[in-house]
Design a protein around this motif. Sequence first.
Motif, mmCIF file in Angstrom:
data_model
loop_
_atom_site.group_PDB
_atom_site.id
_atom_site.type_symbol
_atom_site.label_atom_id
_atom_site.label_comp_id
_atom_site.label_asym_id
_atom_site.label_seq_id
_atom_site.Cartn_x
_atom_site.Cartn_y
_atom_site.Cartn_z
ATOM 1 N N ASP A 191 0.834 -1.192 0.000
ATOM 2 C CA ASP A 191 0.000 0.000 0.000
ATOM 3 C C ASP A 191 0.876 1.252 0.000
ATOM 4 O OD1 ASP A 191 -2.126 -1.749 0.283
ATOM 5 O OD2 ASP A 191 -2.440 -1.317 2.415
ATOM 6 N N ASP A 192 0.343 2.350 -0.551
ATOM 7 C CA ASP A 192 0.995 3.657 -0.459
ATOM 8 C C ASP A 192 2.390 3.640 -1.073
ATOM 9 O OD1 ASP A 192 -1.138 5.011 1.192
ATOM 10 O OD2 ASP A 192 -0.574 3.404 2.568
ATOM 11 N N VAL A 193 2.436 3.284 -2.343
ATOM 12 C CA VAL A 193 3.690 3.253 -3.109
ATOM 13 C C VAL A 193 3.486 4.025 -4.398
ATOM 14 C CG1 VAL A 193 5.206 1.755 -4.491
ATOM 15 C CG2 VAL A 193 4.579 1.084 -2.161
ATOM 16 N N LEU B 66 7.558 8.922 0.175
ATOM 17 C CA LEU B 66 6.260 9.300 -0.373
ATOM 18 C C LEU B 66 5.709 10.395 0.536
ATOM 19 C CD1 LEU B 66 4.423 8.526 -2.718
ATOM 20 C CD2 LEU B 66 3.231 6.975 -1.183
ATOM 21 N N ASP B 67 6.096 11.634 0.264
ATOM 22 C CA ASP B 67 5.781 12.742 1.145
ATOM 23 C C ASP B 67 4.339 13.207 0.952
ATOM 24 O OD1 ASP B 67 5.827 14.150 -1.268
ATOM 25 O OD2 ASP B 67 7.812 14.977 -0.909
ATOM 26 N N ALA B 68 3.940 14.189 1.760
ATOM 27 C CA ALA B 68 2.552 14.661 1.746
ATOM 28 C C ALA B 68 2.164 15.226 0.390
ATOM 29 C CB ALA B 68 2.359 15.715 2.843
ATOM 30 N N GLU B 69 3.082 15.908 -0.294
ATOM 31 C CA GLU B 69 2.764 16.489 -1.601
ATOM 32 C C GLU B 69 2.457 15.397 -2.623
ATOM 33 O OE1 GLU B 69 4.764 19.429 -4.987
ATOM 34 O OE2 GLU B 69 5.781 19.099 -3.061
ATOM 35 N N ARG B 70 3.273 14.347 -2.639
ATOM 36 C CA ARG B 70 3.026 13.247 -3.581
ATOM 37 C C ARG B 70 1.727 12.525 -3.244
ATOM 38 N NH1 ARG B 70 9.039 12.185 -3.067
ATOM 39 N NH2 ARG B 70 9.934 12.947 -5.030
#
Length: 340
Positions: free
Chosen positions: A276-278, A309-313
């Motif tokens: 998840d989250d990639v 995987l920062d907040a902007e991405r």
Amino acid sequence: MNPDLTLPYEGESPSFASRPVWCGRGSTVIGAARIGDQAWLGDAAVIRADGQRVTLGDRFWLGHRSTVHIATFTHGTTCGDRVTVGRNSVLHACTIGADVVVEDDVVILDGSSIGDGAVIEAGATVFPRSDLAGGFAYAGSPAKAVRPITPGEAAERAERVRERSAEGLGADPEPPQDLDPDVFVARTARLRGRVGLGAGASVLFCCALEAEAGPIVVGADTNIQDNTVIRSRGEGVVIGRDTTIAHNVRIADSRIGARSLIGIGAVIAPGTLIADDVMVAAGATTDPGQILESGHLWGGRPARILGPLDAERRSMMLRIVESYCRHGREYRAAQEELAG
């Protein structure tokens, strides 16, 4: 000959020059696209101008299963005259000069500019906002100049690209029937075998989902973008919810988690496990059996961790999912209206 499917977007329909345009089986043109004289669109070619304009010059050649798209809020795509694009390539929100050759399996990304007479060699990835001067051959990921083009070479390579596209892809698309009303499957997509689509999922134009052995399962609100090919020959493919599979991705038997993004032209090898989250960068590949851990941007060939995987991405990935849920509703309504 007209494309198999043309649809308006926000009231704008494609326009074609008065001289003949040849369009292959399953070819699709959407929205504010202008195509010049004597264009050639291969089988399953997609031109999608849904938010910005696409302007293609005279004698534009788009190979089988290649895609031209825009960046909804920032960039259209413009090509000069006599541009040749090979098979399974993507022009995304970029500017291409005249007499340019884009060979097979190339990805050109947002904000890039390619000068007149350049050659982008097979398998190259042009990174966002690149400015590539004309008159050179470019290769690699990121694409870099490898040598000057000799007189007449671009025309010769364009002819070779066109010769390779002489044979089509085969059978016409076979869209599924009796879909859930919350799901969108483009009329030019093909689904075969045990394919399950969660509520709000969308499968866009000229995609092929082929469950030859194990099932293909797509989670809720996940979008599969134009000309992606997912093929199960073993245990199957499972994709989590709220995930984006971008244009011209190739996926074999694998697991892809929720809230992830697989970038344009990526290749996911058999046995890959993506958590998840990639985010997987455009043009990346995985090795068979590779595990991509959660919370990272992965890129390269084979993929490696490039950063967090920062907040902007994460915010950008969420906006894409929301945008494609909206596109799915709009395109389903447009297809139904076209069918009468």
